[in-house]
Structures are given as C-alpha cells and as structure tokens.
Write a protein that holds these residues in place. Structure first.
Motif, short mmCIF file in Angstrom:
data_model
loop_
_atom_site.label_atom_id
_atom_site.label_comp_id
_atom_site.label_asym_id
_atom_site.label_seq_id
_atom_site.Cartn_x
_atom_site.Cartn_y
_atom_site.Cartn_z
N GLU A 128 -36.68 26.73 37.62
CA GLU A 128 -35.32 26.52 38.08
C GLU A 128 -34.42 26.13 36.91
OE1 GLU A 128 -35.50 23.64 41.25
OE2 GLU A 128 -36.17 25.16 42.68
N ALA A 129 -33.16 26.51 37.01
CA ALA A 129 -32.20 26.30 35.93
C ALA A 129 -31.12 25.30 36.34
CB ALA A 129 -31.57 27.62 35.55
N PHE A 130 -30.52 24.67 35.33
CA PHE A 130 -29.38 23.79 35.58
C PHE A 130 -28.43 23.87 34.39
CE2 PHE A 130 -32.61 21.26 33.54
CZ PHE A 130 -31.97 20.34 32.73
N PHE A 131 -27.15 23.63 34.66
CA PHE A 131 -26.11 23.70 33.64
C PHE A 131 -25.70 22.29 33.23
CE2 PHE A 131 -21.55 23.66 32.55
CZ PHE A 131 -21.55 24.55 31.49
N GLU A 132 -25.49 22.09 31.94
CA GLU A 132 -24.92 20.85 31.43
C GLU A 132 -23.62 21.20 30.71
OE1 GLU A 132 -27.20 17.61 29.58
OE2 GLU A 132 -28.97 18.86 29.94
N SER A 133 -22.55 20.51 31.05
CA SER A 133 -21.25 20.79 30.43
C SER A 133 -21.21 20.34 28.98
CB SER A 133 -20.14 20.09 31.21
OG SER A 133 -20.24 18.69 31.04
N GLY A 134 -22.02 19.35 28.65
CA GLY A 134 -22.00 18.78 27.31
C GLY A 134 -21.02 17.62 27.20
N SER A 135 -19.91 17.68 27.92
CA SER A 135 -18.88 16.65 27.81
C SER A 135 -19.01 15.55 28.87
CB SER A 135 -17.50 17.29 27.88
OG SER A 135 -17.36 18.02 29.08
N GLU A 136 -19.65 15.85 29.99
CA GLU A 136 -19.80 14.84 31.04
C GLU A 136 -21.08 14.03 30.81
OE1 GLU A 136 -18.26 15.88 35.18
OE2 GLU A 136 -19.15 17.75 34.47
N PRO A 137 -21.02 12.71 31.03
CA PRO A 137 -22.22 11.89 30.87
C PRO A 137 -23.30 12.32 31.87
CG PRO A 137 -20.26 10.51 31.10
CD PRO A 137 -19.85 11.92 31.39
N CYS A 138 -24.54 12.38 31.39
CA CYS A 138 -25.64 12.75 32.27
C CYS A 138 -26.85 11.87 31.98
CB CYS A 138 -26.00 14.22 32.12
SG CYS A 138 -26.53 14.70 30.49
N THR A 139 -27.75 11.81 32.92
CA THR A 139 -29.03 11.13 32.75
C THR A 139 -30.09 11.98 33.43
OG1 THR A 139 -30.16 9.01 32.92
CG2 THR A 139 -28.87 9.70 34.83
N ALA A 140 -31.34 11.80 33.00
CA ALA A 140 -32.42 12.61 33.54
C ALA A 140 -33.72 11.81 33.49
CB ALA A 140 -32.56 13.89 32.73
N TRP A 141 -34.63 12.17 34.37
CA TRP A 141 -35.94 11.54 34.36
C TRP A 141 -36.94 12.55 34.92
CZ3 TRP A 141 -31.77 10.46 37.21
CH2 TRP A 141 -31.85 10.51 38.60
N GLY A 142 -38.10 12.57 34.27
CA GLY A 142 -39.16 13.48 34.69
C GLY A 142 -40.12 12.80 35.64
N SER A 143 -41.12 13.54 36.03
CA SER A 143 -42.16 13.02 36.91
C SER A 143 -42.87 11.85 36.26
CB SER A 143 -43.16 14.15 37.20
OG SER A 143 -44.32 13.63 37.81
N ASP A 144 -43.26 10.87 37.08
CA ASP A 144 -44.05 9.76 36.52
C ASP A 144 -45.53 10.10 36.48
OD1 ASP A 144 -44.59 9.62 39.20
OD2 ASP A 144 -44.05 7.52 39.45
N GLN A 145 -45.88 11.32 36.89
CA GLN A 145 -47.29 11.73 36.94
C GLN A 145 -47.67 12.78 35.91
OE1 GLN A 145 -47.77 13.00 40.97
NE2 GLN A 145 -47.46 10.96 41.79
N MET A 146 -46.67 13.45 35.30
CA MET A 146 -47.00 14.51 34.35
C MET A 146 -45.89 14.68 33.33
SD MET A 146 -46.27 17.96 36.58
CE MET A 146 -46.85 17.34 38.14
N GLU A 147 -46.27 15.26 32.20
CA GLU A 147 -45.31 15.61 31.16
C GLU A 147 -44.33 16.66 31.71
OE1 GLU A 147 -46.35 16.16 26.68
OE2 GLU A 147 -46.57 18.12 27.65
N THR A 148 -43.10 16.62 31.24
CA THR A 148 -42.07 17.56 31.68
C THR A 148 -41.46 18.23 30.46
OG1 THR A 148 -41.55 16.20 33.61
CG2 THR A 148 -39.88 17.77 32.91
#
Length: 192
Positions: A156-176
């Motif tokens: 699956e894909a997602f877009f980041e504007s680059g200018s808006e603040p963002c945060t992310a977190w992966g699974s706590d069970q596997m590498e992402t």
C-alpha cells in the motif's frame, strides 16, 4: 504547468514476448520481486534505476514485480503497460502543490528505503520534499497534518507533502520497511 507524482505496480510474466515500452518521462523503477531488464540494464530484486528516456522492459525471470514512480502533467493519462504478459495498476497519484516544477528548473526525484526496528516511533517531523512511499514489509501507521491516522499494509502507498508535520510508527512485533520517492530541489542538502 502543474505536475503529479504517480506510483504504479507493474507485473511482468513469462507470457511477455520481446519487450514492453512507455514513452519518455521522469521515472524511478524498483524491482520488488524477480529480475527484469530496463533499457538494456538488468535490474535484480531490491535494485532501482532512474530514467528520463523512453522505457523498454524485457523479462529476466519468469515473473517480476516493479514499483514505478513517474512525474507527469496532472492531466496525463495513466501510463499503464498493456502488452500480453504485463499487468499494470496505478496505486496512487497526487498533484504536487508545494514544489514548483517548471521546465528547466533544477530538481531531483530521489528513491531510498527506510527500515525501522519493531516498535520504533518516528517523532513528529517534516520532509525536504513531497513524495509517495510504499510499504515493502511490516505494518506502518502514519499521520500527517492532523488528517487522521492510517494503517498501511505491505504494497500500500501513502503520500507525504513534506511541509506538513507527520509522525509514524511501525508494528511492535516486526521490522517495517518502505520505499520512498521524494521530489527535492537540487540544492536540498544545503538547506538541511
């Protein structure tokens, strides 16, 4: 002229006879599975190539999947592979509104891979430019500009504007891991 960035998932099977092609565009290709030849150069799984010339793809393995990012005018038709033995789908296309891409302006289309250990949280940040990311493996949660959290699965894909603040977190069970294509001004290193 206004431009968009698009991500395509292309499959090339053993039924492809000869090659399949697309007209010139600014594009990056990443071999997700299998090997192909792109403009005469073998692309193995996990490798990428950039080109702004006509695109010619021939198969090296019985089956391959390419992820292809392109910059085209916003009103351009989707650039799908149509030969027998190919399947193409446009996963995401977004107009670029915060970087001017005037003809002759210096800019870069950069591809890289981000990999995070299980449970890693990417703190609130902005990016040097807009772009489309696609999850390679693992599970990824993403929120940008207060628009709500999205859970993103492999492919699956997602877009980041680059200018808006963002945060992310992966699974706590596997590498992402995800592959990202970003549009940057040529002097972006000087601005960091």
């Amino acid at each position: 002229m206004s431009y968009a960035i698009s991500l395509y998932h292309d499959q090339i099977t053993s039924e492809l006879k000869g090659s399949t092609s697309l007209p010139a565009a600014n594009r990056l290709l990443y071999a997700r599975f299998g090997a192909v030849c792109v403009n005469g150069k073998k692309l193995a799984p996990g490798e990428a190539i950039g080109t702004s010339s006509d695109l010619d793809i021939t198969k090296s393995d019985n089956w391959a999947q390419l992820w292809r990012w392109e910059i085209m005018p916003v009103n351009a038709r989707p650039a799908l592979l149509t030969n027998k033995g190919t399947t193409s789908c446009q996963k995401l296309s977004t107009a670029i509104t915060n970087v001017n891409l005037f003809e002759g302006d210096p800019w870069l289309l950069r591809l890289d891979q981000m990999t995070f250990p299980a449970g890693y949280i990417v703190p609130c940040h902005t990016n040097a430019g807009p772009g489309i990311r696609c999850v390679k493996y693992g599970e990824f949660n993403f929120e940008e500009g207060g628009h709500g959290m999205r859970q993103i699965q492999p492919g699956e894909a997602f877009f980041e504007s680059g200018s808006e603040p963002c945060t992310a977190w992966g699974s706590d069970q596997m590498e992402t891991s995800f592959i990202r294509a970003m549009i940057l001004k040529r002097d972006w290193k000087e601005q960091m």
